[in-house]
Design a protein around this motif. Sequence first.
Motif, PDB file in Angstrom:
ATOM      1  N   LEU A   4       0.839  -1.197   0.000  1.00 40.73           N
ATOM      2  CA  LEU A   4       0.000   0.000   0.000  1.00 40.73           C
ATOM      3  C   LEU A   4       0.875   1.248   0.000  1.00 40.73           C
ATOM      4  O   LEU A   4       1.853   1.337   0.753  1.00 40.73           O
ATOM      5  CB  LEU A   4      -0.915   0.020   1.230  1.00 40.73           C
ATOM      6  CG  LEU A   4      -2.146  -0.900   1.277  1.00 40.73           C
ATOM      7  CD1 LEU A   4      -3.057  -0.674   0.088  1.00 40.73           C
ATOM      8  CD2 LEU A   4      -1.750  -2.351   1.392  1.00 40.73           C
ATOM      9  N   TYR A   5       0.492   2.205  -0.852  1.00 40.91           N
ATOM     10  CA  TYR A   5       1.215   3.461  -0.976  1.00 40.91           C
ATOM     11  C   TYR A   5       0.220   4.619  -1.014  1.00 40.91           C
ATOM     12  O   TYR A   5      -0.913   4.462  -1.469  1.00 40.91           O
ATOM     13  CB  TYR A   5       2.048   3.499  -2.271  1.00 40.91           C
ATOM     14  CG  TYR A   5       3.105   2.437  -2.374  1.00 40.91           C
ATOM     15  CD1 TYR A   5       4.416   2.674  -1.965  1.00 40.91           C
ATOM     16  CD2 TYR A   5       2.792   1.182  -2.891  1.00 40.91           C
ATOM     17  CE1 TYR A   5       5.391   1.691  -2.080  1.00 40.91           C
ATOM     18  CE2 TYR A   5       3.762   0.188  -3.007  1.00 40.91           C
ATOM     19  CZ  TYR A   5       5.055   0.450  -2.588  1.00 40.91           C
ATOM     20  OH  TYR A   5       6.016  -0.525  -2.701  1.00 40.91           O
ATOM     21  N   THR A   6       0.680   5.778  -0.579  1.00 42.10           N
ATOM     22  CA  THR A   6      -0.119   6.983  -0.767  1.00 42.10           C
ATOM     23  C   THR A   6      -0.027   7.393  -2.229  1.00 42.10           C
ATOM     24  O   THR A   6       0.791   6.861  -2.994  1.00 42.10           O
ATOM     25  CB  THR A   6       0.378   8.138   0.108  1.00 42.10           C
ATOM     26  OG1 THR A   6       1.678   8.548  -0.353  1.00 42.10           O
ATOM     27  CG2 THR A   6       0.469   7.727   1.576  1.00 42.10           C
ATOM     28  N   ILE A   7      -0.863   8.334  -2.625  1.00 50.49           N
ATOM     29  CA  ILE A   7      -0.809   8.804  -4.014  1.00 50.49           C
ATOM     30  C   ILE A   7       0.516   9.501  -4.316  1.00 50.49           C
ATOM     31  O   ILE A   7       0.883   9.675  -5.476  1.00 50.49           O
ATOM     32  CB  ILE A   7      -1.985   9.748  -4.344  1.00 50.49           C
ATOM     33  CG1 ILE A   7      -2.007  10.951  -3.395  1.00 50.49           C
ATOM     34  CG2 ILE A   7      -3.299   8.999  -4.299  1.00 50.49           C
ATOM     35  CD1 ILE A   7      -3.002  12.008  -3.796  1.00 50.49           C
ATOM     36  N   ASP A   8       1.244   9.887  -3.259  1.00 50.16           N
ATOM     37  CA  ASP A   8       2.557  10.510  -3.439  1.00 50.16           C
ATOM     38  C   ASP A   8       3.682   9.484  -3.429  1.00 50.16           C
ATOM     39  O   ASP A   8       4.860   9.854  -3.522  1.00 50.16           O
ATOM     40  CB  ASP A   8       2.803  11.552  -2.344  1.00 50.16           C
ATOM     41  CG  ASP A   8       1.801  12.693  -2.401  1.00 50.16           C
ATOM     42  OD1 ASP A   8       1.446  13.089  -3.520  1.00 50.16           O
ATOM     43  OD2 ASP A   8       1.378  13.170  -1.326  1.00 50.16           O
ATOM     44  N   GLY A   9       3.331   8.200  -3.294  1.00 51.82           N
ATOM     45  CA  GLY A   9       4.344   7.157  -3.355  1.00 51.82           C
ATOM     46  C   GLY A   9       4.927   6.738  -2.026  1.00 51.82           C
ATOM     47  O   GLY A   9       5.853   5.914  -1.992  1.00 51.82           O
ATOM     48  N   GLU A  10       4.410   7.253  -0.930  1.00 49.95           N
ATOM     49  CA  GLU A  10       4.927   6.866   0.381  1.00 49.95           C
ATOM     50  C   GLU A  10       4.406   5.482   0.765  1.00 49.95           C
ATOM     51  O   GLU A  10       3.208   5.213   0.713  1.00 49.95           O
ATOM     52  CB  GLU A  10       4.493   7.885   1.435  1.00 49.95           C
ATOM     53  CG  GLU A  10       4.947   7.532   2.840  1.00 49.95           C
ATOM     54  CD  GLU A  10       4.368   8.463   3.885  1.00 49.95           C
ATOM     55  OE1 GLU A  10       4.552   8.189   5.087  1.00 49.95           O
ATOM     56  OE2 GLU A  10       3.716   9.459   3.498  1.00 49.95           O
ATOM     57  N   ALA A  11       5.317   4.599   1.146  1.00 39.61           N
ATOM     58  CA  ALA A  11       4.931   3.250   1.537  1.00 39.61           C
ATOM     59  C   ALA A  11       4.164   3.286   2.857  1.00 39.61           C
ATOM     60  O   ALA A  11       4.604   3.907   3.832  1.00 39.61           O
ATOM     61  CB  ALA A  11       6.157   2.368   1.658  1.00 39.61           C
ATOM     62  N   ILE A  12       3.016   2.616   2.897  1.00 44.14           N
ATOM     63  CA  ILE A  12       2.156   2.615   4.080  1.00 44.14           C
ATOM     64  C   ILE A  12       2.177   1.269   4.803  1.00 44.14           C
ATOM     65  O   ILE A  12       2.112   1.201   6.019  1.00 44.14           O
ATOM     66  CB  ILE A  12       0.710   2.973   3.685  1.00 44.14           C
ATOM     67  CG1 ILE A  12       0.659   4.395   3.143  1.00 44.14           C
ATOM     68  CG2 ILE A  12      -0.241   2.832   4.872  1.00 44.14           C
ATOM     69  CD1 ILE A  12       1.125   5.450   4.137  1.00 44.14           C
ATOM     70  N   GLY A  13       2.310   0.197   4.044  1.00 38.98           N
ATOM     71  CA  GLY A  13       2.324  -1.106   4.677  1.00 38.98           C
ATOM     72  C   GLY A  13       1.983  -2.202   3.695  1.00 38.98           C
ATOM     73  O   GLY A  13       1.918  -1.988   2.479  1.00 38.98           O
ATOM     74  N   ARG A  14       1.774  -3.386   4.232  1.00 39.19           N
ATOM     75  CA  ARG A  14       1.478  -4.555   3.408  1.00 39.19           C
ATOM     76  C   ARG A  14       0.323  -5.306   4.049  1.00 39.19           C
ATOM     77  O   ARG A  14       0.192  -5.333   5.276  1.00 39.19           O
ATOM     78  CB  ARG A  14       2.719  -5.433   3.298  1.00 39.19           C
ATOM     79  CG  ARG A  14       2.482  -6.800   2.695  1.00 39.19           C
ATOM     80  CD  ARG A  14       3.782  -7.509   2.414  1.00 39.19           C
ATOM     81  NE  ARG A  14       4.300  -7.125   1.109  1.00 39.19           N
ATOM     82  CZ  ARG A  14       4.912  -7.965   0.285  1.00 39.19           C
ATOM     83  NH1 ARG A  14       5.108  -9.229   0.636  1.00 39.19           N
ATOM     84  NH2 ARG A  14       5.338  -7.564  -0.884  1.00 39.19           N
ATOM     85  N   ALA A  15      -0.526  -5.893   3.229  1.00 39.32           N
ATOM     86  CA  ALA A  15      -1.666  -6.653   3.739  1.00 39.32           C
ATOM     87  C   ALA A  15      -1.949  -7.822   2.815  1.00 39.32           C
ATOM     88  O   ALA A  15      -1.696  -7.753   1.605  1.00 39.32           O
ATOM     89  CB  ALA A  15      -2.895  -5.762   3.853  1.00 39.32           C
ATOM     90  N   ASP A  16      -2.477  -8.891   3.392  1.00 37.04           N
ATOM     91  CA  ASP A  16      -2.850 -10.054   2.588  1.00 37.04           C
ATOM     92  C   ASP A  16      -4.069  -9.768   1.723  1.00 37.04           C
ATOM     93  O   ASP A  16      -4.173 -10.248   0.604  1.00 37.04           O
ATOM     94  CB  ASP A  16      -3.140 -11.241   3.501  1.00 37.04           C
ATOM     95  CG  ASP A  16      -1.923 -11.665   4.294  1.00 37.04           C
ATOM     96  OD1 ASP A  16      -0.871 -11.909   3.682  1.00 37.04           O
ATOM     97  OD2 ASP A  16      -2.014 -11.730   5.537  1.00 37.04           O
ATOM     98  N   TYR A  17      -4.996  -9.005   2.287  1.00 39.67           N
ATOM     99  CA  TYR A  17      -6.255  -8.711   1.597  1.00 39.67           C
ATOM    100  C   TYR A  17      -6.483  -7.208   1.620  1.00 39.67           C
ATOM    101  O   TYR A  17      -6.112  -6.530   2.585  1.00 39.67           O
ATOM    102  CB  TYR A  17      -7.425  -9.408   2.283  1.00 39.67           C
ATOM    103  CG  TYR A  17      -8.242 -10.295   1.370  1.00 39.67           C
ATOM    104  CD1 TYR A  17      -9.230  -9.763   0.550  1.00 39.67           C
ATOM    105  CD2 TYR A  17      -8.010 -11.665   1.323  1.00 39.67           C
ATOM    106  CE1 TYR A  17      -9.981 -10.576  -0.290  1.00 39.67           C
ATOM    107  CE2 TYR A  17      -8.756 -12.486   0.489  1.00 39.67           C
ATOM    108  CZ  TYR A  17      -9.733 -11.941  -0.309  1.00 39.67           C
ATOM    109  OH  TYR A  17     -10.467 -12.734  -1.145  1.00 39.67           O
TER     110      TYR A  17
END
Length: 320
Positions: A137-150
């Motif tokens: 998951l990333y913001t629209i500016d490309g900042e990484a937010i995290g990871r999720a299975d679903y």
Amino acid sequence: MAASSSVFIIGAGVAGLACGRVLAAAGIDVRLADKGRGPGGRCSSRRSTFGRFDHGAPFFTAQDPRFASQVQTWVEAGVLENWQGSFRGQNGSDDDRNRYVGMPAMNGFVRYEADALDAQFGLQLGPPKARDDAHDLYTIDGEAIGRADYVVVATPAPQAALLLPKGSALQQAAAEAEMLPCWTLMATFDDGIALAGDDVTEPEDGTFHQVIWQGGKPGREPGNRLVAHATTTWARAHLEDDADNVASMLESALGLEHQSTHRSAHRWRYARAVRRDGQRFGIDLDARVATCGDWHAGPDVEDAWLSGHELGHHLAQQLS
């Protein structure tokens, strides 16, 4: 999937929060983010020096036993109250349904749910990127937010279509969903003027869907404040008009004897979903993406909640 599976919900409105509640109760790691500045969405209230305006959903009802049970929980928590007002429909009649409003503002129950799930606001995400049986998951500016299975996309359909996998059945369904607009007038009148009438009326003139006086709602400041929602037909005809001009036109259409001391208008571009047939939610097990929201189920708060609630149970079964 393993019991430690995680779900990221994009959209922390009524549907997304309902889904998140079920998943959290099932022991699933869940995270929610919303691009809005705070909880509410179409259950928002606007503060002003004249008092609050509930300029989104004015109230809601509870017909389904599951939602009625949840409503009672909110009432007991003090974030919802039964509005014993006077309501007049187009045929001049009323019904005996209980109508509920958030406390102390319409978004009170939404804030309560968002706080319980630690939802983040002011965080606009771009399309999830599928990698190694998970999503980044990333913001629209490309900042990484995290990871999720679903990933669950719980936004209005036009926004969901931009976040879902391109060419997928879910994206096509979101792109084809019909969302109707609304212009909403907020007006204040001199407190010394007696403005008689019902708390809620549904005029028959073709301009207004509902006119709601705010001072009679539980927990609201007294005063002559009204919210008037235009019909979708009127809103479509004036969708791109200037907000000040819209406010002036709508006040004139009310035909009141007295002129407002303050007025403004708010455009809801995606105000009401047109009810769809079939499932209350969408899911792609192979892509590990799902959707929920009123555009699946119908235009009311109850519809949105049921959409998220049912998806939450379905996902919890898949992830257990």
